[in-house]
Motif scaffolding. Structure first.
Motif, PDB file in Angstrom:
ATOM      1  N   TYR A 163      43.263  74.511  50.094  1.00 23.56           N
ATOM      2  CA  TYR A 163      42.808  73.322  49.374  1.00 23.56           C
ATOM      3  C   TYR A 163      43.213  72.034  50.075  1.00 23.56           C
ATOM      4  N   CYS A 166      40.881  70.675  52.749  1.00 23.85           N
ATOM      5  CA  CYS A 166      39.509  70.334  52.357  1.00 23.85           C
ATOM      6  C   CYS A 166      39.419  68.852  52.015  1.00 23.85           C
ATOM      7  N   MET A 184      43.127  68.066  46.513  1.00 17.58           N
ATOM      8  CA  MET A 184      42.335  67.659  47.671  1.00 17.58           C
ATOM      9  C   MET A 184      42.219  66.148  47.756  1.00 17.58           C
TER      10      MET A 184
END
Length: 217
Positions: A163, A166, A184
């Motif tokens: 995560y 990203c 994120m």
């Protein structure tokens, strides 16, 4: 090229195409003329996050419509939106070049949208974007929509990317909040909202109006 992020997760409406005003006009038409709601255009804009069903329930209350009625109004709204938007359909300025750069750099990409597949397919197919977005998470793929993080965590899980590796591309405050809830960072497009309208910004690395000249992150 060394980049900080290994995956880009894109919202669709207002982030890949600048169409939110077309959605707002279609919704306002349905709410005012078909459903006789007492709601202004600007109030309609504020309700435009999450799934279509959720918007109807926010405006009219849970239980006001049957599921079939909500499905029917939802599809009618999308038909009106697509008819109005199709002559104007195009990527936000600079995005074609940005997507190709990311693709060539090996950055994985996915769509994470509260739109229904009917609308996502309309955009991806008319603009030939399937090459960039092999993974799509739609309204039909999640239990809870944004600001719940499921839309983005599911996309990251399918891509197989951690995560914190990203980067989320969003145009809506609730979408940026969903990114934060997923752990994120986000890049925020100001196609519909000003930076001041984002109540959560500590995970936003940049506000932009389009993708022109944007380097990879």
């Amino acid at each position: 090229m060394n980049t900080k992020f290994e995956a880009y997760l894109f919202d669709l409406n207002g982030t890949i195409i600048d169409d939110m005003h077309f959605h707002a006009r279609a919704w306002h038409d349905i709410l005012i003329n078909d459903l006789k709601a007492n709601i202004t255009y600007n109030e309609t804009v504020l309700q435009m996050y999450g799934k279509n069903q959720e918007l109807l329930e926010r405006v009219f209350g849970k239980g006001h419509f049957t599921q079939q009625q909500m499905d029917d109004f939802s599809m009618e709204k999308e038909r009106r939106y697509q008819a109005a938007f199709k002559p104007h359909i195009k990527l936000i300025d600079g995005l074609e070049e940005f997507l190709e750069k990311a693709y060539q750099a090996g950055i994985k990409m996915a769509i994470g949208s509260a739109a229904i597949p009917f609308n996502i397919d309309f955009i991806l197919d008319n603009l030939n974007l399937r090459k960039y977005f092999p993974v799509v998470v739609s309204a039909d793929d999640v239990v809870l929509s944004k600001p719940d993080p499921e839309t983005f965590t599911k996309g990251a899980d399918i891509l197989g990317i951690a995560y914190d590796k990203c980067l989320v591309f969003e145009d809506a405050p609730k979408g940026v909040e969903a990114a934060k809830n997923a752990g994120m960072q986000a890049l925020a497009l100001t196609t519909l909202h000003t930076p001041e309208e984002f109540n959560i910004t500590d995970n936003v690395i940049k506000f932009v109006k389009d993708y022109k000249g944007l380097e990879l992150f």
